[in-house]
Design a protein around this motif. Structure first.
Motif, PDB file in Angstrom:
ATOM      1  N   TYR A   5       0.761  -1.013   0.262  1.00 63.08           N
ATOM      2  CA  TYR A   5       0.321   0.035  -0.046  1.00 63.08           C
ATOM      3  C   TYR A   5       1.070   1.068  -0.133  1.00 63.08           C
ATOM      4  O   TYR A   5       0.438   2.398  -0.500  1.00 63.08           O
ATOM      5  N   HIS A  61       3.051   3.259  -5.810  1.00 59.07           N
ATOM      6  CA  HIS A  61       2.540   4.128  -6.826  1.00 59.07           C
ATOM      7  C   HIS A  61       3.447   5.875  -7.419  1.00 59.07           C
ATOM      8  O   HIS A  61       2.311   6.676  -7.303  1.00 59.07           O
ATOM      9  N   ASP A  79      -2.125   9.437  -1.341  1.00 60.27           N
ATOM     10  CA  ASP A  79      -0.857   8.525  -1.147  1.00 60.27           C
ATOM     11  C   ASP A  79      -0.496   7.157  -0.268  1.00 60.27           C
ATOM     12  O   ASP A  79      -0.010   6.986   0.395  1.00 60.27           O
ATOM     13  N   ILE A  80      -1.325   6.365  -1.397  1.00 57.57           N
ATOM     14  CA  ILE A  80      -2.010   5.099  -0.753  1.00 57.57           C
ATOM     15  C   ILE A  80      -1.920   4.242  -1.829  1.00 57.57           C
ATOM     16  O   ILE A  80      -2.570   4.838  -2.462  1.00 57.57           O
ATOM     17  N   ASN A  81      -1.436   3.206  -2.080  1.00 57.48           N
ATOM     18  CA  ASN A  81      -1.389   2.237  -3.500  1.00 57.48           C
ATOM     19  C   ASN A  81      -2.591   1.699  -3.386  1.00 57.48           C
ATOM     20  O   ASN A  81      -2.815   0.436  -2.391  1.00 57.48           O
ATOM     21  N   SER A 115      -4.669   7.663  -5.621  1.00 57.15           N
ATOM     22  CA  SER A 115      -3.244   6.699  -5.345  1.00 57.15           C
ATOM     23  C   SER A 115      -2.328   7.964  -5.170  1.00 57.15           C
ATOM     24  O   SER A 115      -2.426   7.476  -3.562  1.00 57.15           O
ATOM     25  N   THR A 116      -1.853   8.524  -5.621  1.00 55.80           N
ATOM     26  CA  THR A 116      -0.885   9.806  -5.313  1.00 55.80           C
ATOM     27  C   THR A 116      -1.454  10.389  -4.169  1.00 55.80           C
ATOM     28  O   THR A 116      -1.176  11.223  -3.460  1.00 55.80           O
ATOM     29  N   GLN A 127      10.770   3.313  -2.388  1.00 54.94           N
ATOM     30  CA  GLN A 127       9.444   4.094  -0.469  1.00 54.94           C
ATOM     31  C   GLN A 127      10.298   2.712  -0.002  1.00 54.94           C
ATOM     32  O   GLN A 127       9.458   2.293   1.740  1.00 54.94           O
ATOM     33  N   TRP A 150      -9.067   3.109   3.619  1.00 56.99           N
ATOM     34  CA  TRP A 150      -7.963   3.189   4.517  1.00 56.99           C
ATOM     35  C   TRP A 150      -7.724   4.736   3.768  1.00 56.99           C
ATOM     36  O   TRP A 150      -7.604   5.124   4.745  1.00 56.99           O
TER      37      TRP A 150
END
Lengths: 961, 221, 413, 101
Positions: free
Chosen positions: A123, A127, C105-107, C101-102, C4, C186
């Motif tokens: 998560y 991205h 800030d969560i994929n 997502s950007t 990351q 989330w």
């Protein structure tokens, strides 16, 4: 190196039947009765698979389908569960999810970079920048999944049967066997199900070095086999519990859906792994797995090992190991108090060292983590789960048997809606509220001693008997005595982690701690964030431990944490089993065989198969349809309309019924005449139309369009029940055939077969007659759906084929031609008729299709009338209009559903369009805005490729009929 | 009476089995398939016979039972049950006030019922019937039905005079158990248009279980 | 390796912060209260704070966040609807999803796979053209394709469906995507929380105070909260909330079921939907086939599973993919779908001042998450329906102005 | 699969039935306002609880009323429209000698 033991009492293998097979390219031999895993273990193979995420080598954990360490493929099938799938001759097996073999898996590096991949890492990465995500996604997708699917695997349809009983007993361990015998003695019909090849549950392996229980088992099984009231399904698992006591029982051959009046769940417990560093190395296994190896398959689990335990069961395991010739170096008891009983004393006598208040801190791997060389044991603080490493002792060994506790195999109970409470005496969730007809017995019910389990089975059976209305004496069971079978927190923290809780998903203790830190401190959120229990073993070996960890993190009693929802299936179930024989019911008219022989191209209309047109070699579909249509326009054609819904409305209130049901008036309709019927729903939406023919004062004969027939008839039945009119409804859809003879020569053809006068004058539009064709009674209705001159002939369905042939013969000189539904659609379009469901949709009101004439708003009531009164006050937004394109139109042919565009906005759409050979131009129906609907108005249709076709609103019919 | 011969609705599905066809009761039906010996075995294991040719008469309405009684037929007292209304003729009560009368191989009651006149019989309405009808017998019959029907049809659950309107192979059907020359068989009726489909399903499973098609001749030998 | 991840390798204490605070005691009053901590409710909270500066907001969730239909759907995102209003609305949602997502800030694993709606009959092909024409008109990439193009995208499929229902063509919708559904909730929760929104889990709404047609406040299991604006975003629980304010709606609750297979190496790259066979299927990033079917045929307010569902679904899946005969289904589950008569949502203001409704999502709620949040936040902030949701107003039923999505619904999801 | 008791045919699996929606009393169309009528055709009594519903037994063509708890999915009674709930006792389903639900 063979690990096969000498013959064991009660073993499941046939040593006289050898089976050869290969695994990872090497040849091995096992026995009939072996599972793939037991045969490999017997041959000294320890590494059976690689883990899902980190590609760690894995051996046996449960040997009971409670984990997926050993998934193999035979080149045909994949994700084969080696622990429980029987070995068969010539199997050529490989582990799944490896890159270059189970020993030399090239993906094993992932284990060493695992610190980069903490819980939920995905998560938080990949991205940014967004443009690179598709690249990372490819990498991730490639790593995902377990086995590779074989696209050539054959379709397999298994049988799905239904079976019935008074009581279904799931699990044939001691409590289940006892329950079955008691229930049968109470004259109940019993079905007893067990997932193992042989009945007995833990009696088949939990011996504590003593084979006496085998005799008890043999006796129980003999009684069960002798009872006529008990039907046994072995090697069969109950896949789930469904409403009203329906339980699908899955075997290799298929599924039996058992419908029971009551269900006893005696499914036992899943042994849960204590959690320490490297607790997943090949050689580390559950105590019950070691016992299964020894007693079921005659396989020595390891040569020299230790037992780590936190309950009495561990000592039983140690005795079994010793009895099987394993050198037991130590029993490590995580409990400060340890255990003091005869079994401990016996172990001490046999020279086994007992470490009380110790834990296994870590298992020491051999090179490549392909096995283990020893265990580091330390004093253990139960309250902090910390090991005192300063006092570490290293014990050389090649295996560890683990027995720290159990989790109830309660999935089916949960699915039935049971309530569970946590019992601190046994550190286990036990049922405390049962839905009607659901019972539990044995360890899943929190009952542990063998004697008590047998009694608990009898207790459950007696409760079932009284639930089913029999007078039986109540049986009571003592509550649990002695030490708890489960440890409340059998975990050992370790700075290097790799202390696995979920073996399917490679989830370690710290993953839970970290998830909770990030706010995922609710059991359901934790499950979703960590994916614990979401792998193919569905939490069998991991959910309870996850709950214990979360309770510790949140400093709450386990009961407050609750459990995650147990959904079907108990074990993953193949789609070929679930789908079974795939039924595809279809309706055929009695003329179907003729159509097929004549080259009909069939389409499905609801359940019916109907000819769309009759293929002619050298002609395109379009040309064929146009030819069929021309035959009708120029001479005569016939169509099989047998699929049309046909209802007789009989009785004194027949006309009154029709007037309430349909929009028109029928009280004054003359016998021998037919009228249009239009059906709306209560919202005023067009549902269906057809023809009502009055055959007698008290009898109307109705037609309903093919695809609406069943639904409209149902609505008739419902409204009749509400209105309580004196009417009998008779559905003769199947009993009558229908052949429509249409075209200028229709009467000429028909007159050759009937004695009545069918000329225009004697038999005008809207009239009906009853007569005979070749002695067969027929009803003939003049209708004009496809041609000005058309006769609908209804006959008993068994005669439809003969009359079809008779008509063709009679029409031969006129060039009579059969036509299909595609042609029928063109023919009615040429006449300007709209078709409900084709030119209308689920919201179309009758004003939009200009059906005002059919609406008798002066009637006191008809379905939809009150809504129409409201709709009538609102401005129309669209209207269905007939249109033509210019005779010399050369652009792209517009299609159904091309849009009507005005000033860049959507105003409507084409619902029907075709080249009309009769009108010699393209004709159609389209919804347009009301202001576009005037005769002669020109509007734009946008074609598929964006071109504009100019359409002109015209009158119908489109040609001089 | 017409000279035209009806064809069984199942004929289309039987075509590939190339049965010997013959006329019974004005309908062309399959008399035999693979010969007496084979069909006798099939009959014992699991035999399927098309008996759509049996004459039928349907009637419904509050006065239907009265009318049938007037014609000298016995009618069942209980809903969803059947009786032998006349020698060789079954009378099925379908729900509360609908009846299906079917002449068996030797029955002859339906002919007499064709005198029914709707205009003169208030409260009773003739129901034109053209069902596809089957006989299913043999040691594996319940095994087959346990796949095609969700109902408990074992002797302990299905009363000997019960008529069950249920689903067989996913379509609506009427089913009962009867004794035919000492052999227990199941009768299945479904809408005529589903006849070929029903035959295909019954035969597919019958063949898997070691049975097969039984012609009218072998069935009533 | 993505940079990351490196921070995780640096050792020491695990430093990832909480996604959102653990709120336990609500304040006496909030500017707005949102009932329902699913994707929609959390998104509305997020956009109230971000777009409108309204941060004094409480989100009340009876269970845990994302635990309702947000976590129970098959994660398909698309915009190939039938009416221009529907297409515009969902297209705006797809566009928000693409940048989400950007932004959060969560994929979200927002994965563009392409979406085929398979047509097995001529009439289904007509509906496909209808949708394609409307989509094209509004500027959304949808087109009718033939069997050759389907075979190219999914060569493993038996286009004849085992001879039972041969595929004639499809509507191909290029933007069709799947996403990690839980992460959407989330991400919005974290975003909203960071701007001051308070999220209360395990907090049940017991009643809603209305005086003179205006919302006054909400009684909860954690006490009374005074507020003038309440949004109900509770999907399958909507009737229970609207009953509290005596508001009539046409919604009926039907369970919608789904299931997943065991994981296998990825082979299915696209999203496939068949209206005739009542099947939709895609393969998740874990390698599982995620499969769904049509709604359960009758009203039930629970998430029980039925065997009929999985029998019907798998028989059709095996018709399409005979080689999956021995691939196993691991788990089935259900959600409660709030269905409207015209298969379009009910959004916006209601006759009760300060009571806003975000409901009627049926089987399409997940794909609308961002845009419903954005438009409902606008509607609440301005007490005026956002232009994009005008045609989804509750009053359309009394006005006999239902939306025309009915045609597309038969091949929905 | 769920079981349902058809008042005419006895206890059957749900696959033999069709759900006909909530049972609603029709307001008098002559006296009801447009709004009342629109409310009748569109709105539903949709909160969970015991509801009267229409169900149809397909093989026999029987419509009947079921009183069902839409939360627990438990059926409390089934009967023919217009017949008092205890009227079901007068019909004896013949399919099974013994009925269970």
């Amino acid at each position: 190196m063979s690990m096969r033991l000498p013959k064991q009492v009660g073993e499941w293998i046939s040593r006289d039947k050898q089976i050869r097979f290969t695994f990872e390219g090497k040849e091995y031999t096992g026995y009939e009765g072996d599972t793939i895993t037991s045969a490999l273990l017997a041959s000294g193979v320890k590494v059976l698979g690689r883990s899902f995420k980190y590609h760690r080598p894995r051996g046996v954990l449960s040997l009971a389908n409670h984990d997926i360490n050993a998934l193999v493929t035979d080149g045909q099938d994949t994700n084969i569960r080696a622990d429980v799938v029987k070995l068969t001759k010539g199997m050529t097996l490989k582990a799944v999810n490896t890159d270059g073999g189970v020993i030399n898996d090239k993906s094993k590096y992932i284990d060493s970079i695992s610190p980069l991949l903490p819980v939920g890492f995905y998560y938080k990465a990949f991205h940014k920048p967004a443009a690179l995500f598709p690249f990372w996604e490819k990498v991730i997708r490639k790593a995902a999944g377990l086995g590779v699917v074989n696209f050539n695997y054959p379709r397999i349809n298994k049988r799905k049967l239904n079976d019935f009983c008074d009581v279904l007993i799931i699990g044939a361990g001691p409590s289940g066997l006892s329950a079955a015998l008691s229930a049968a003695a109470n004259d109940l019909e019993v079905i007893l199900v067990d997932e193992n090849q042989h009945l007995g549950g833990s009696l088949t392996y939990d011996r504590a070095g003593n084979a006496d229980t085998q005799q008890m088992l043999d006796e129980l099984v003999a009684k069960v086999s002798a009872s006529p009231n008990i039907k046994v399904y072995a090697a069969a698992y109950a896949a789930g519990y469904y409403q009203d006591h329906m339980v699908p029982v899955v075997t290799a051959d298929g599924i039996t859906k058992v419908r029971a009046k009551a269900v006893i769940v005696s499914t036992g417990v899943f042994e849960q792994p204590p959690v320490f560093h490297n607790n997943d190395l090949p050689g580390v296994m559950l105590g019950s797995a070691a016992q299964r190896m020894i007693h079921r398959y005659g396989v020595k689990p390891f040569n020299k090992g230790i037992v780590v335990t936190a309950n009495a069961h561990g000592y039983r395991v140690a005795l079994d190991l010793i009895n099987a010739g394993v050198k037991v170096a130590a029993v490590v008891d995580m409990r400060a108090q340890g255990q003091k009983d005869e079994q401990v004393a016996e172990l001490v006598r046999k020279g086994v060292k007992i470490y009380t208040g110790f834990c296994v801190y870590e298992a020491t791997p051999v090179k490549g983590k392909l096995g283990m060389s020893g265990a580091v044991v330390c004093p253990y603080d139960e309250s902090t789960a910390n090991a005192d490493v300063a006092k570490a002792v290293t014990i050389e060994c090649d295996g560890i048997a683990m027995s720290a506790g159990w989790a109830p195999a309660a999935a089916l109970l949960y699915q039935s809606g049971i309530g569970m409470g946590y019992n601190n005496d046994i550190q286990q969730f036990v049922p405390n509220r049962f839905p009607k007809g659901i019972f539990a017995a044995g360890r899943v019910n929190g009952v542990y001693s063998l004697e008590a389990r047998l009694t608990d089975g009898a207790r459950a059976a007696s409760e079932v008997a009284s639930f089913l209305g029999k007078k039986v004496a109540a049986v009571s069971v003592e509550s649990h005595q002695g030490t708890s079978p489960s440890h409340p927190y059998p975990f050992v923290h370790h700075p290097k982690g790799k202390n696995f809780v979920d073996f399917d998903e490679d989830i370690q203790i710290k993953d839970f701690i970290n998830a909770a830190k990030e706010g995922f401190d609710n059991i359901e959120l934790m499950k979703r964030f960590t994916t614990v229990g979401m792998g193919p073993s569905q939490g069998k070996h991991s959910n309870m431990n996850a709950i214990r960890i979360l309770a510790k993190i949140r400093n709450l009693p386990v009961e407050k944490i609750g459990t995650t929802t147990a959904r079907p299936f108990f074990h993953p179930t193949p789609m070929g089993h679930l789908g079974g024989r795939s039924f595809h019911s279809h309706r055929l008219t009695s003329i179907h065989g003729w159509h097929k022989a004549a080259g009909a191209f069939f389409v499905d209309v609801g359940a019916w198969s109907r000819p769309a047109y009759y293929q002619k070699s050298g002609l395109s579909k379009l040309e064929t349809i146009q030819q069929e249509a021309q035959a009708v326009r120029q001479s005569v054609g016939i169509i099989d309309g047998g699929t049309l819904g046909k209802i007789e409305v009989c009785g004194p209130d027949a006309a009154a019924f029709l007037e309430r049901f349909y929009t028109g008036v029928y009280a004054d309709q003359k016998v021998g005449h037919s009228r249009y019927v239009l059906l709306l729903d209560e919202l005023g939406v067009v549902v269906d139309d057809g023809i009502a023919t009055r055959l007698a004062d008290e009898m109307f004969f109705l037609t309903i369009s093919t695809s609406n027939a069943a639904a409209v008839y149902r609505e008739m039945q419902r409204w009749l029940q509400i209105w309580q009119l004196n009417v009998g409804l008779v559905n003769v859809t199947g009993a009558y055939g229908l052949i429509n003879v249409a075209g200028p020569n229709a009467s000429k053809v028909l007159s050759k077969l009937v004695s009545v006068d069918v000329s225009e004058a004697a038999f005008p539009m809207g009239s009906a007659q009853t007569t005979e064709i070749k002695g067969v009674p027929v009803r003939i209705v003049r209708a004009a759906f496809v041609a000005k001159q058309a006769y609908e002939i209804y006959m008993p369905t068994g005669h439809a084929l003969s009359i079809w042939k008779a008509l063709l013969e009679a029409g031969q000189s006129e060039g009579i031609r059969p036509f299909g539904t595609d042609t029928q659609r063109l023919l009615r379009l040429e006449l300007g008729h709209h078709m409900p469901g084709y030119d209308t949709d689920g919201l179309t009101n009758p004003f939009e299709v200009r059906a005002e004439k059919a609406l008798h708003m002066e009637k006191p009531f008809f379905i939809g009338k009150r809504s129409l009164e409201i709709i009538a006050k609102k401005p129309l937004t669209k209207v269905l209009v007939p249109f033509t394109l210019a005779v010399d139109y050369k652009g792209e042919m517009p299609q159904d559903c091309n849009l009507v565009i005005e000033a860049g906005g959507i105003k409507g759409r084409v619902t029907s369009i075709s080249y009309s050979p009769a009108a010699k131009r393209i004709v159609g129906l389209a919804y347009v805005a009301p202001h576009q609907s005037e005769l002669g108005n020109v509007f734009d249709i946008r074609t598929d490729n964006g071109g504009i076709a100019k359409a002109t609103v015209v009158k119908t019919p489109f040609f001089n009929a | 009476m017409t000279a035209l011969i009806k064809t069984t609705p199942v004929a289309y599905a039987q075509h590939e089995q190339k049965p010997a066809m013959g006329v019974h009761n004005g309908m062309e039906v399959a008399l035999s398939f693979e010969g007496a010996a084979v069909e006798k075995t099939h009959k014992q294991v699991l035999g399927v016979t098309d008996v759509s040719c049996f004459a039928k008469f349907g009637i419904k309405g509050p006065k239907a039972a009265d009318w049938l009684a007037k014609q000298g037929l016995k009618t069942p007292d209980e809903i969803n049950s059947w009786v032998e209304g006349a020698p060789g003729t079954l009378v099925l009560r379908l729900g509360g006030s609908e009846f299906l009368v079917e002449d068996q191989i030797k029955g002859n009651a339906c002919n007499g019922l064709s005198t029914f006149n709707q205009d003169k019989t208030a409260g009773a309405y003739q129901v034109a019937r053209a069902d596809a009808a089957f006989i299913l017998g043999g040691s594996q019959a319940l095994n087959l039905l346990s796949e095609l029907c969700v109902m408990d049809l074992r002797d302990s659950a299905l009363a000997s005079n019960a008529v069950v309107m249920t689903q067989v192979a996913g379509i609506s059907a009427t089913l009962l158990r009867e004794s035919l020359a000492g052999e227990q068989v199941y009768r299945i009726w479904c809408d005529v248009s589903y006849g070929p489909y029903m035959w295909e399903m019954l035969l597919e499973i019958a063949q898997e279980l070691g049975g097969g098609a039984v012609g009218l001749t072998a069935r009533f030998q | 390796m993505a940079y990351q991840l490196l921070k995780f390798a640096l050792g020491g204490e695990y430093k990832e912060p909480r996604f959102f605070r653990d709120c336990q005691t609500p304040k006496k009053s909030y500017d707005a209260v949102i009932i329902g901590g699913g994707g929609h409710g959390l998104a509305a909270a997020y956009y109230l704070a971000k777009d409108h500066g309204i941060t004094n907001v409480a989100v009340l969730e009876k269970g845990y966040i994302g635990g309702g239909n947000t976590g129970r759907n098959t994660t398909i995102v698309r915009s190939n609807y039938l009416t221009p209003d529907g297409v515009n609305f969902y297209d705006a949602s797809v566009k928000l999803f693409e940048g989400l997502s950007t932004e959060l800030d969560i994929n979200l694993f927002y994965s563009n796979r392409g979406h085929f709606t398979l047509a097995h009959t001529e009439s289904a092909m007509r509906t496909m053209r209808w949708r394609a024409e409307v989509n094209k008109h509004v500027g959304v990439e949808s087109r009718v394709v033939g069997t050759d193009e389907i075979a190219k995208a999914c060569p493993q499929m038996d286009l004849s469906c085992s001879g039972k229902a041969p595929i004639q063509g499809a509507l191909y919708h290029e933007p069709g995507s799947i996403a990690r559904h839980d992460a959407v909730a989330w991400g919005y929760a974290r975003g909203a929380d960071s701007m001051g929104v308070e999220i209360f889990q395990n907090t049940e709404v017991q009643s809603i105070d209305v005086k003179d047609g205006q919302v006054q406040g909400v009684h909860t299991s954690r006490g009374y909260i005074s507020t003038g604006k309440v949004l109900s975003a509770v999907a399958g629980f909507t009737p229970r909330i609207t009953e509290m304010v005596d508001l009539k709606t046409p919604i009926v609750i039907h369970p919608l079921q789904a299931c997943v297979s065991e994981p296998m190496k990825p082979w299915l790259d696209t999203i496939l939907v068949s209206g005739s066979l009542h099947v939709y299927v895609s393969q998740s990033s874990r390698g599982e086939l995620v499969m769904g079917s049509s709604l359960d045929p009758y009203e039930v307010h629970s998430t029980r599973s039925t065997f009929d569902f999985v029998e019907g679904l798998t028989s059709h899946i095996v018709d399409m993919f005979p080689f999956l005969s021995n691939v196993k289904v691991v788990r089935q589950w259900a959600g409660m779908a709030d269905i409207t008569p015209d298969f379009a949502p009910i959004m916006g203001k209601t006759p009760i001042k300060g009571f806003y409704l975000d409901a009627g999502w049926g089987t399409w709620g997940f794909k609308a998450t961002p845009i419903s949040g954005k438009t409902m936040a606008y509607t609440m902030a301005n007490d005026k329906a956002h232009d994009l949701i005008h045609s989804f107003r509750l009053s359309r039923f009394e006005e006999y102005e239902l939306t025309g999505e009915k045609g597309a619904a038969s091949v929905g999801h | 699969m769920k079981l349902l008791n058809c008042p005419m045919n006895g206890t059957r699996p749900l696959s033999e039935f069709l759900f006909g929606g909530e049972f609603r009393e029709m307001p008098n169309p002559d006296t009801s306002s447009d709004l009342e009528w629109a409310s009748y055709v569109h709105y539903r009594d949709n909160a969970p609880g015991v509801k009267k519903e229409w169900w149809y037994h397909s093989p026999s063509g029987t419509w009947f009323i079921a009183e069902r708890n839409t939360l627990s999915d438990e059926v409390l009674a089934t009967y023919l429209y217009g017949k008092a709930p205890d009227a079901t006792k007068t019909t004896k389903p013949r399919a099974k000698k013994e009925q269970s639900e």
